[in-house]
Write a protein that holds these residues in place. Structure first.
Motif, PDB file in Angstrom:
ATOM      1  N   PHE A   1       0.863  -1.188   0.000  1.00  0.00           N
ATOM      2  CA  PHE A   1       0.000   0.000   0.000  1.00  0.00           C
ATOM      3  C   PHE A   1       0.903   1.243   0.000  1.00  0.00           C
ATOM      4  O   PHE A   1       1.554   1.532   1.011  1.00  0.00           O
ATOM      5  N   PRO A   2       0.995   1.974  -1.118  1.00  0.00           N
ATOM      6  CA  PRO A   2       1.957   3.088  -1.242  1.00  0.00           C
ATOM      7  C   PRO A   2       2.004   4.081  -0.079  1.00  0.00           C
ATOM      8  O   PRO A   2       3.107   4.438   0.368  1.00  0.00           O
ATOM      9  N   PRO A   3       0.853   4.530   0.485  1.00  0.00           N
ATOM     10  CA  PRO A   3       0.926   5.504   1.583  1.00  0.00           C
ATOM     11  C   PRO A   3       1.641   4.983   2.833  1.00  0.00           C
ATOM     12  O   PRO A   3       2.036   5.768   3.691  1.00  0.00           O
ATOM     13  N   PHE A   4       1.811   3.661   2.920  1.00  0.00           N
ATOM     14  CA  PHE A   4       2.509   3.080   4.064  1.00  0.00           C
ATOM     15  C   PHE A   4       3.951   3.586   4.148  1.00  0.00           C
ATOM     16  O   PHE A   4       4.553   3.615   5.226  1.00  0.00           O
ATOM     17  N   PHE A   5       4.506   4.008   3.012  1.00  0.00           N
ATOM     18  CA  PHE A   5       5.895   4.450   2.953  1.00  0.00           C
ATOM     19  C   PHE A   5       6.050   5.950   3.216  1.00  0.00           C
ATOM     20  O   PHE A   5       7.114   6.518   3.006  1.00  0.00           O
TER      21      PHE A   5
ATOM     22  N   VAL B   1      21.726   2.037   9.213  1.00  0.00           N
ATOM     23  CA  VAL B   1      20.485   2.643   8.730  1.00  0.00           C
ATOM     24  C   VAL B   1      20.487   2.676   7.204  1.00  0.00           C
ATOM     25  O   VAL B   1      19.467   2.414   6.559  1.00  0.00           O
ATOM     26  N   MET B   2      21.650   2.970   6.614  1.00  0.00           N
ATOM     27  CA  MET B   2      21.729   3.038   5.149  1.00  0.00           C
ATOM     28  C   MET B   2      21.515   1.660   4.524  1.00  0.00           C
ATOM     29  O   MET B   2      20.856   1.530   3.497  1.00  0.00           O
ATOM     30  N   GLU B   3      22.063   0.620   5.156  1.00  0.00           N
ATOM     31  CA  GLU B   3      21.842  -0.745   4.664  1.00  0.00           C
ATOM     32  C   GLU B   3      20.360  -1.096   4.752  1.00  0.00           C
ATOM     33  O   GLU B   3      19.799  -1.716   3.841  1.00  0.00           O
ATOM     34  N   ALA B   4      19.759  -0.686   5.856  1.00  0.00           N
ATOM     35  CA  ALA B   4      18.338  -0.976   6.061  1.00  0.00           C
ATOM     36  C   ALA B   4      17.482  -0.318   4.983  1.00  0.00           C
ATOM     37  O   ALA B   4      16.543  -0.923   4.460  1.00  0.00           O
ATOM     38  N   GLN B   5      17.819   0.934   4.633  1.00  0.00           N
ATOM     39  CA  GLN B   5      17.013   1.648   3.648  1.00  0.00           C
ATOM     40  C   GLN B   5      17.099   0.996   2.271  1.00  0.00           C
ATOM     41  O   GLN B   5      16.136   1.014   1.511  1.00  0.00           O
ATOM     42  N   GLU B   6      18.247   0.405   1.958  1.00  0.00           N
ATOM     43  CA  GLU B   6      18.416  -0.222   0.644  1.00  0.00           C
ATOM     44  C   GLU B   6      17.898  -1.655   0.606  1.00  0.00           C
ATOM     45  O   GLU B   6      17.729  -2.225  -0.466  1.00  0.00           O
ATOM     46  N   SER B   7      17.658  -2.234   1.780  1.00  0.00           N
ATOM     47  CA  SER B   7      17.174  -3.612   1.809  1.00  0.00           C
ATOM     48  C   SER B   7      15.691  -3.648   1.456  1.00  0.00           C
ATOM     49  O   SER B   7      14.995  -2.628   1.543  1.00  0.00           O
ATOM     50  N   PRO B   8      15.180  -4.827   1.073  1.00  0.00           N
ATOM     51  CA  PRO B   8      13.741  -4.932   0.740  1.00  0.00           C
ATOM     52  C   PRO B   8      12.842  -4.508   1.893  1.00  0.00           C
ATOM     53  O   PRO B   8      11.682  -4.166   1.689  1.00  0.00           O
TER      54      PRO B   8
ATOM     55  N   LYS C   1      10.186   3.927  -1.157  1.00  0.00           N
ATOM     56  CA  LYS C   1      11.245   3.704  -0.183  1.00  0.00           C
ATOM     57  C   LYS C   1      10.962   4.604   1.022  1.00  0.00           C
ATOM     58  O   LYS C   1      10.678   5.783   0.869  1.00  0.00           O
ATOM     59  N   LEU C   2      11.030   4.027   2.218  1.00  0.00           N
ATOM     60  CA  LEU C   2      10.813   4.847   3.417  1.00  0.00           C
ATOM     61  C   LEU C   2      12.027   5.759   3.610  1.00  0.00           C
ATOM     62  O   LEU C   2      13.164   5.289   3.596  1.00  0.00           O
ATOM     63  N   PRO C   3      11.814   7.073   3.756  1.00  0.00           N
ATOM     64  CA  PRO C   3      12.935   8.005   3.927  1.00  0.00           C
ATOM     65  C   PRO C   3      13.743   7.695   5.192  1.00  0.00           C
ATOM     66  O   PRO C   3      13.212   7.138   6.157  1.00  0.00           O
ATOM     67  N   VAL C   4      15.023   8.064   5.175  1.00  0.00           N
ATOM     68  CA  VAL C   4      15.908   7.805   6.308  1.00  0.00           C
ATOM     69  C   VAL C   4      15.342   8.377   7.602  1.00  0.00           C
ATOM     70  O   VAL C   4      15.374   7.731   8.658  1.00  0.00           O
ATOM     71  N   GLU C   5      14.797   9.598   7.533  1.00  0.00           N
ATOM     72  CA  GLU C   5      14.242  10.234   8.737  1.00  0.00           C
ATOM     73  C   GLU C   5      13.111   9.394   9.321  1.00  0.00           C
ATOM     74  O   GLU C   5      12.977   9.262  10.540  1.00  0.00           O
ATOM     75  N   SER C   6      12.298   8.817   8.449  1.00  0.00           N
ATOM     76  CA  SER C   6      11.179   7.984   8.909  1.00  0.00           C
ATOM     77  C   SER C   6      11.679   6.651   9.454  1.00  0.00           C
ATOM     78  O   SER C   6      11.121   6.116  10.426  1.00  0.00           O
ATOM     79  N   ILE C   7      12.726   6.114   8.834  1.00  0.00           N
ATOM     80  CA  ILE C   7      13.320   4.868   9.333  1.00  0.00           C
ATOM     81  C   ILE C   7      13.830   5.088  10.752  1.00  0.00           C
ATOM     82  O   ILE C   7      13.643   4.247  11.634  1.00  0.00           O
TER      83      ILE C   7
END
Length: 209
Positions: A46-50, A84-91, A101-107
């Motif tokens: 669901f796109p808004p989830f990101f 955090v950067m690895e996490a953002q690039e992972s599935p 992709k969830l933004p770094v700030e949101s992660i």
């Protein structure tokens, strides 16, 4: 986006069978090739989830879903530490099919939520790398101590390697646990006076009481 996600979340969580999707009830399917495949929760498609939503109630449900997803994903892959950067690039945070992709700030917000729950520990002051604990150290400690008591090995000494890689623990959930998480579990037991971390000939060990 916020209104749509809020409506969907409310509808889903009100249905009796869908409450578990927020509580971490993700199913695991085993591929015929012995490779592990992960069944993503409906929110992931669901796109808004990101995008973290401004509405407080919606955001809390959204964060709960993200926390459950992170713990389930890391538990399946036995992944305990990453940046955090690895996490953002992972599935995990990057849905290639949706091109979302969830933004770094949101992660960071999601990870901080996990820290508050006792499931995460930052490994550096910059909060750029973290240790993820799909079970809290106290929970791991309890599982380990139950095995020790069940197998009649109180007052025994083990090396850390024996505990997580020995033949005797092959059928236990803590078998293969990384050393960082194991140490935190044993420290929790030490605080309860059920164990003592000691130095043995080939490194560190633990004596159970």
């Amino acid at each position: 986006g916020a209104r749509n996600l809020s409506a969907v979340l409310s509808a889903r969580t009100c249905r009796r069978g869908d409450r578990k999707s927020f509580a971490g009830g993700f199913r695991v399917s085993w591929a015929a090739t012995m490779a592990m495949s992960f069944e993503w929760p409906w929110q992931y498609r669901f796109p808004p989830f990101f995008t973290l939503q401004p509405n407080v109630d919606t955001r809390q449900k959204q964060l709960a879903a993200w926390c459950s997803l992170v713990l389930s994903f890391c538990r399946l892959h036995k992944q305990s530490s990453m940046t955090v950067m690895e996490a953002q690039e992972s599935p995990l945070f990057n849905n290639v099919k949706l091109q979302r992709k969830l933004p770094v700030e949101s992660i960071q917000v999601v990870l901080e939520e996990l820290r508050k729950k006792g499931n995460l520990e930052w490994l550096d002051k910059n909060k750029s790398s973290f240790l993820i604990m799909w079970r809290r150290p106290e929970e791991w400690g309890k599982l380990i101590y139950q095995w020790v008591s069940r197998s009649g090995q109180n007052n025994s000494v083990f090396t850390l390697y024996e505990l997580t890689n020995g033949e005797d623990t092959e059928d236990e959930e803590f078998h293969g646990l990384d050393e960082a998480t194991l140490l935190r579990a044993l420290q929790a037991l030490q605080q309860e006076h059920k164990a003592e971390i000691i130095t043995v000939s080939d490194g560190r060990g633990v004596k159970f009481f």
